[in-house]
Design a protein around this motif. Sequence first.
Motif, mmCIF file in Angstrom:
data_model
loop_
_atom_site.group_PDB
_atom_site.id
_atom_site.type_symbol
_atom_site.label_atom_id
_atom_site.label_comp_id
_atom_site.label_asym_id
_atom_site.label_seq_id
_atom_site.Cartn_x
_atom_site.Cartn_y
_atom_site.Cartn_z
ATOM 1 N N PRO A 85 9.012 28.586 5.417
ATOM 2 C CA PRO A 85 9.439 29.353 4.236
ATOM 3 C C PRO A 85 10.955 29.401 4.058
ATOM 4 O O PRO A 85 11.455 29.283 2.941
ATOM 5 N N ALA A 86 11.714 29.552 5.139
ATOM 6 C CA ALA A 86 13.174 29.625 5.019
ATOM 7 C C ALA A 86 13.748 28.305 4.510
ATOM 8 O O ALA A 86 14.680 28.300 3.691
ATOM 9 N N ALA A 87 13.205 27.195 4.968
ATOM 10 C CA ALA A 87 13.680 25.886 4.512
ATOM 11 C C ALA A 87 13.368 25.689 3.034
ATOM 12 O O ALA A 87 14.196 25.174 2.280
ATOM 13 N N LEU A 88 12.189 26.100 2.615
ATOM 14 C CA LEU A 88 11.822 25.992 1.201
ATOM 15 C C LEU A 88 12.741 26.858 0.350
ATOM 16 O O LEU A 88 13.203 26.425 -0.712
ATOM 17 N N ASP A 89 13.025 28.065 0.819
ATOM 18 C CA ASP A 89 13.948 28.940 0.083
ATOM 19 C C ASP A 89 15.316 28.291 -0.058
ATOM 20 O O ASP A 89 15.953 28.375 -1.111
ATOM 21 N N ASN A 90 15.787 27.623 0.986
ATOM 22 C CA ASN A 90 17.078 26.930 0.943
ATOM 23 C C ASN A 90 17.059 25.811 -0.092
ATOM 24 O O ASN A 90 17.998 25.669 -0.880
ATOM 25 N N LEU A 91 15.994 25.024 -0.108
ATOM 26 C CA LEU A 91 15.884 23.941 -1.086
ATOM 27 C C LEU A 91 15.857 24.488 -2.517
ATOM 28 O O LEU A 91 16.514 23.947 -3.408
ATOM 29 N N LEU A 92 15.115 25.551 -2.721
ATOM 30 C CA LEU A 92 15.048 26.153 -4.059
ATOM 31 C C LEU A 92 16.408 26.734 -4.468
ATOM 32 O O LEU A 92 16.792 26.650 -5.631
ATOM 33 N N ALA A 93 17.147 27.301 -3.517
ATOM 34 C CA ALA A 93 18.470 27.841 -3.819
ATOM 35 C C ALA A 93 19.418 26.731 -4.251
ATOM 36 O O ALA A 93 20.196 26.896 -5.188
#
Length: 167
Positions: A2-10
């Motif tokens: 989830p943290a990696a996905l949040d980073n990509l979306l950011a």
Amino acid sequence: MPAALDNLLAISDRLGDPMALEAKRGERLENTRQVAVRNGVAVVPVVGPIFRYANLFTEISGATSTQVLATDIQQALDDPKVKAIVLNIDSPGGVASGINELAELIYAGRDRKRIVSYIGGTGASAGYWIASAASEIVIDEASLAGSIGVVVEAVVEGENATGRKRY
């Protein structure tokens, strides 16, 4: 994760376009298989076992062929938009046939453009041979580099540097 996905979306949100993620990787260099160009630097992946010729096996298994590498590197050398080349190496080596010719192409190409080898993972045997043809080799701290019969002399820089070391 989830943290990696949040980073990509950011990153995507920051640049205002989901395609921005692809742009971060760079543009594909025309007439090459895998070369990306970003800010005038062509990044040539040298990943997995190295074979002389490309075939279905190299495509499926993630291997690299000297035939494809030579074509991709030559294209980067010939393209006026490319100012430098990085060989992104993570390979345990492979078949020796074709490596000498590829190394000679890289060595000669140093007169035309800056060529740097980056070893992030493993740069052994044929992978190290390719890396050694570049003007400079940058090795990640946790990477392995070298081969049977290879002696490397490196200048150690940094806070605790003691000068030259032989490995």
